[in-house]
Motif scaffolding. Structure first.
Motif, PDB file in Angstrom:
ATOM      1  N   TYR A  74       0.808  -1.224   0.000  1.00  0.00           N
ATOM      2  CA  TYR A  74       0.000   0.000   0.000  1.00  0.00           C
ATOM      3  C   TYR A  74       0.839   1.271   0.000  1.00  0.00           C
ATOM      4  N   VAL A  75       1.879   1.322   0.819  1.00  0.00           N
ATOM      5  CA  VAL A  75       2.676   2.545   0.958  1.00  0.00           C
ATOM      6  C   VAL A  75       3.321   2.932  -0.366  1.00  0.00           C
ATOM      7  N   ALA A  76       3.748   1.935  -1.140  1.00  0.00           N
ATOM      8  CA  ALA A  76       4.443   2.212  -2.402  1.00  0.00           C
ATOM      9  C   ALA A  76       3.482   2.391  -3.576  1.00  0.00           C
ATOM     10  N   ASN A  77       2.225   2.038  -3.392  1.00  0.00           N
ATOM     11  CA  ASN A  77       1.269   2.090  -4.500  1.00  0.00           C
ATOM     12  C   ASN A  77       1.027   3.504  -5.005  1.00  0.00           C
ATOM     13  N   LYS A  78       1.083   3.670  -6.302  1.00  0.00           N
ATOM     14  CA  LYS A  78       0.543   4.855  -6.955  1.00  0.00           C
ATOM     15  C   LYS A  78      -0.931   4.593  -7.254  1.00  0.00           C
ATOM     16  N   ASP A  79      -1.640   5.615  -7.665  1.00  0.00           N
ATOM     17  CA  ASP A  79      -3.052   5.461  -7.986  1.00  0.00           C
ATOM     18  C   ASP A  79      -3.244   4.388  -9.053  1.00  0.00           C
ATOM     19  N   ALA A  80      -2.448   4.447 -10.115  1.00  0.00           N
ATOM     20  CA  ALA A  80      -2.581   3.480 -11.208  1.00  0.00           C
ATOM     21  C   ALA A  80      -2.253   2.066 -10.754  1.00  0.00           C
ATOM     22  N   THR A  81      -1.289   1.935  -9.828  1.00  0.00           N
ATOM     23  CA  THR A  81      -0.898   0.620  -9.338  1.00  0.00           C
ATOM     24  C   THR A  81      -2.047  -0.030  -8.580  1.00  0.00           C
ATOM     25  N   ALA A  82      -2.662   0.723  -7.681  1.00  0.00           N
ATOM     26  CA  ALA A  82      -3.780   0.182  -6.908  1.00  0.00           C
ATOM     27  C   ALA A  82      -4.939  -0.206  -7.829  1.00  0.00           C
ATOM     28  N   LYS A  83      -5.254   0.652  -8.791  1.00  0.00           N
ATOM     29  CA  LYS A  83      -6.353   0.345  -9.708  1.00  0.00           C
ATOM     30  C   LYS A  83      -6.041  -0.882 -10.564  1.00  0.00           C
ATOM     31  N   GLU A  84      -4.808  -1.055 -10.946  1.00  0.00           N
ATOM     32  CA  GLU A  84      -4.435  -2.220 -11.737  1.00  0.00           C
ATOM     33  C   GLU A  84      -4.661  -3.510 -10.947  1.00  0.00           C
ATOM     34  N   LYS A  85      -4.393  -3.474  -9.658  1.00  0.00           N
ATOM     35  CA  LYS A  85      -4.626  -4.668  -8.833  1.00  0.00           C
ATOM     36  C   LYS A  85      -6.114  -5.005  -8.786  1.00  0.00           C
ATOM     37  N   PHE A  86      -6.959  -3.998  -8.711  1.00  0.00           N
ATOM     38  CA  PHE A  86      -8.399  -4.257  -8.715  1.00  0.00           C
ATOM     39  C   PHE A  86      -8.869  -4.664 -10.114  1.00  0.00           C
ATOM     40  N   ASN A  87      -8.406  -3.933 -11.127  1.00  0.00           N
ATOM     41  CA  ASN A  87      -8.845  -4.179 -12.499  1.00  0.00           C
ATOM     42  C   ASN A  87      -8.431  -5.555 -13.015  1.00  0.00           C
ATOM     43  N   SER A  88      -7.306  -6.052 -12.525  1.00  0.00           N
ATOM     44  CA  SER A  88      -6.805  -7.349 -12.983  1.00  0.00           C
ATOM     45  C   SER A  88      -7.472  -8.524 -12.278  1.00  0.00           C
ATOM     46  N   GLY A  89      -8.284  -8.221 -11.249  1.00  0.00           N
ATOM     47  CA  GLY A  89      -8.965  -9.279 -10.531  1.00  0.00           C
ATOM     48  C   GLY A  89      -8.228  -9.791  -9.320  1.00  0.00           C
ATOM     49  N   LYS A  90      -7.151  -9.121  -8.913  1.00  0.00           N
ATOM     50  CA  LYS A  90      -6.375  -9.590  -7.759  1.00  0.00           C
ATOM     51  C   LYS A  90      -6.843  -9.000  -6.440  1.00  0.00           C
ATOM     52  N   ALA A  91      -7.521  -7.835  -6.485  1.00  0.00           N
ATOM     53  CA  ALA A  91      -7.965  -7.172  -5.257  1.00  0.00           C
ATOM     54  C   ALA A  91      -9.485  -7.247  -5.139  1.00  0.00           C
ATOM     55  N   GLY A  92      -9.936  -7.428  -3.903  1.00  0.00           N
ATOM     56  CA  GLY A  92     -11.366  -7.537  -3.666  1.00  0.00           C
ATOM     57  C   GLY A  92     -12.039  -6.226  -3.345  1.00  0.00           C
ATOM     58  N   ALA A  93     -11.261  -5.200  -2.982  1.00  0.00           N
ATOM     59  CA  ALA A  93     -11.847  -3.909  -2.624  1.00  0.00           C
ATOM     60  C   ALA A  93     -10.814  -2.808  -2.825  1.00  0.00           C
ATOM     61  N   ILE A  94     -11.315  -1.606  -3.104  1.00  0.00           N
ATOM     62  CA  ILE A  94     -10.446  -0.447  -3.336  1.00  0.00           C
ATOM     63  C   ILE A  94     -11.254   0.805  -3.022  1.00  0.00           C
ATOM     64  N   ILE A  95     -10.595   1.859  -2.565  1.00  0.00           N
ATOM     65  CA  ILE A  95     -11.288   3.141  -2.339  1.00  0.00           C
ATOM     66  C   ILE A  95     -11.097   3.999  -3.585  1.00  0.00           C
ATOM     67  N   VAL A  96     -12.218   4.362  -4.245  1.00  0.00           N
ATOM     68  CA  VAL A  96     -12.140   5.150  -5.481  1.00  0.00           C
ATOM     69  C   VAL A  96     -13.285   6.144  -5.571  1.00  0.00           C
ATOM     70  N   HIS A  97     -13.119   7.114  -6.448  1.00  0.00           N
ATOM     71  CA  HIS A  97     -14.148   8.097  -6.789  1.00  0.00           C
ATOM     72  C   HIS A  97     -15.119   7.453  -7.772  1.00  0.00           C
ATOM     73  N   TRP A  98     -16.388   7.854  -7.676  1.00  0.00           N
ATOM     74  CA  TRP A  98     -17.383   7.273  -8.587  1.00  0.00           C
ATOM     75  C   TRP A  98     -17.078   7.569 -10.057  1.00  0.00           C
ATOM     76  N   ALA A  99     -16.392   8.683 -10.336  1.00  0.00           N
ATOM     77  CA  ALA A  99     -16.086   9.013 -11.731  1.00  0.00           C
ATOM     78  C   ALA A  99     -15.069   8.060 -12.348  1.00  0.00           C
TER      79      ALA A  99
END
Length: 517
Positions: A281-306
């Protein structure tokens, strides 16, 4: 991307003061002499439905707006406004990195009749206090009945500097930005319901980690986020701190000084320790965190509705059967729940002292806020740009995108009652995005929408000067606490450092205002 600077460079302001002294010496009433008298034939009827005079009867106006990727003058809204108001307007635009350019234009005495800028209260107040702007109150009183009807007194009061109004605002149009986006198909696989409390959230995240609903083995990530995100929306609200400053015993208190801060940090730090919060988490950039969710590896993420359309497209491509939804407001250990509810302004429209036609600028704004004209500006013509049913406006594509997608950049103020309804046509362009928006903004009960009261506060010098630095300090320190690089035993020492860095002066200023609001 909008960027706001909180200062005006010394050379620019020196030039500005020279210009202002000259202007003030010629006009003790604070209005540009060239705009003191109405040009012959320049009067415009304020009555709804009155025919507009032809552009030849009125002076041409110059308007400076925010950056957009199309020429204002060629965009269909420009022609519509000319027909409805009777004014020919020359539109120029600021660059994306706009603040320094605006400072230079203001200092040079460039004769724009109107300037529309992103809301920057420090910059706006600085211009006003240095005499660079025209007081709009007398002009609105004389020529602005539609302006008075459209803009609330609360908004007017929030923009007053030394008792005078120097801007017309376009208010924010929705309440809630972000929450926890969760894989509902993962919930089904582990046999759990949507969490409603922080305890239930922990149980869900444990099941995500241990039961491998994503089929990724030990590569599953229960909850991910970006490293500069210290305050997780929804979770922080469950600890009674949805906003950066929250009321405690009748006083506004920043999160670091809030008694609930320890409990919040302890909760999130425990998620991290258990491996329920992404260990990277500490090293994650915005794109990194989203990639983990988008690829199916993460079950939850905090994001804006847009963000939802992009996330939906990527996730569906990688995991065609994936389903997701936003987590509603969670109740914390003390029964609290809440989202930060936006308040304040998106844009401000100012009239510089150098304006050649300040009266006509107000008349143009007033004409653009005539109810039917404003509706046309915001969403176009029914049957051509939108359909309407029960006050729900749905865009007709591609006409809406082609002819009204950039309409908000032409607004100089907005009808605060109607525009939030009109504006929702924009999010209905994408059904997935609208569902996410609707869940957070229309389906959450009012009691969990905790208004950010500082969003409508007037400019406060100490708060404005220190707030950005103080927030950066809190973010850095909180991330270190969550990751175990700092310990809560050092909190009192850090709070003392924080107070000395400007919080103490800011808190006095903020609460002096809050006690009398």
């Amino acid at each position: 991307m909008r960027k706001s600077s909180r200062f005006v460079i010394a050379m620019v302001m020196a030039s500005l003061m020279v210009m202002l002294l000259a202007a003030c010496s010629s006009n003790n009433n604070g209005e540009n002499a060239s705009g003191a008298a109405s040009p012959a034939g320049s009067a415009v009827s304020s009555e709804a439905g009155s025919p507009a005079a032809s552009p030849e009867d009125k002076p041409s106006l110059k308007r400076l707006g925010v950056w957009q990727d199309q020429d204002y003058n060629a965009y269909p809204v420009a022609k519509m406004l000319e027909e409805k108001t009777g004014y020919k307007v020359q539109y120029d635009m600021l660059p994306q990195d706009w603040t320094e350019k605006l400072n230079l234009l203001m200092a040079s005495g460039e004769s724009y009749d109107l300037v529309s800028m992103f809301s920057d209260m420090a910059l706006y107040s600085d211009y006003a206090q240095k005499g660079a702007l025209i007081d709009l109150t007398p002009l609105i009183d004389q020529y602005g009945p539609n302006i008075k009807a459209a803009i609330s007194q609360q908004s007017i009061d929030a923009l007053k500097v030394d008792g005078k109004l120097y801007a017309i605002p376009t208010s924010v149009t929705y309440d809630i930005n972000s929450s926890i986006l969760i894989r509902t198909d993962w919930l089904e696989k582990v046999g759990l319901q949507m969490p409603t409390t922080t305890d239930e959230l922990v149980a869900v995240l444990k099941a995500f980690k241990e039961k491998d609903p994503g089929g990724n083995g030990d590569q599953n990530v229960a909850l991910t986020g970006k490293g500069d995100q210290a305050m997780f929306d929804n979770i922080v609200g469950a600890f009674g701190m949805p906003n950066t400053w929250n009321e405690v015993d009748g006083q506004l208190v920043p999160r670091l000084m809030d008694p609930a801060y320890k409990d919040y940090v302890a909760f999130v730090a425990d998620l991290y320790k258990q491996g329920l919060l992404d260990r990277e988490y500490v090293a994650n950039k915005d794109a990194t965190a989203k990639e983990k969710f988008n690829s199916g590896k993460a079950g939850a993420i905090i994001v804006h509705w847009a963000d939802i359309p992009t996330i939906s497209d990527a996730l569906t491509k990688n995991v065609p059967d994936a389903k997701f939804a936003f987590v509603p407001a969670l109740k914390g250990p003390a029964g609290k729940a809440g989202f930060s509810s936006n308040a304040g302004f998106d844009r401000l429209t100012i009239i510089p002292k150098a304006s050649k036609h300040p009266e006509d600028a107000i008349k143009w704004i007033n004409a653009s806020l005539e109810p039917e004209t404003f509706k046309n500006l915001a969403i176009g013509e029914e049957g051509k740009h939108y359909t309407a049913e029960n006050d729900a406006y749905t865009p007709i594509l591609p006409a809406f995108n082609d002819e009204r997608n950039l309409a908000n950049n032409f607004m100089s103020g907005a009808d605060e009652q109607s525009y939030p309804l009109y504006w929702q046509a924009r999010v209905r362009k994408n059904p997935v995005m609208f569902e996410a928006f609707d869940t957070l903004n229309n389906k959450q009960p009012d009691e969990v929408k905790i208004q950010n009261v500082l969003g409508l506060a007037p400019y406060m010098q100490q708060y404005s000067k220190s707030n950005q630095q103080l927030e950066a300090m809190v973010t850095d320190y909180t991330v270190k606490l969550i990751a175990g690089a700092e310990d809560l035993s050092g909190l009192e020492a850090f709070q003392a450092k924080y107070k000395a860095a400007g919080e103490e002066a800011s808190a006095k200023e903020v609460n002096d205002w809050y006690a009398n609001k």
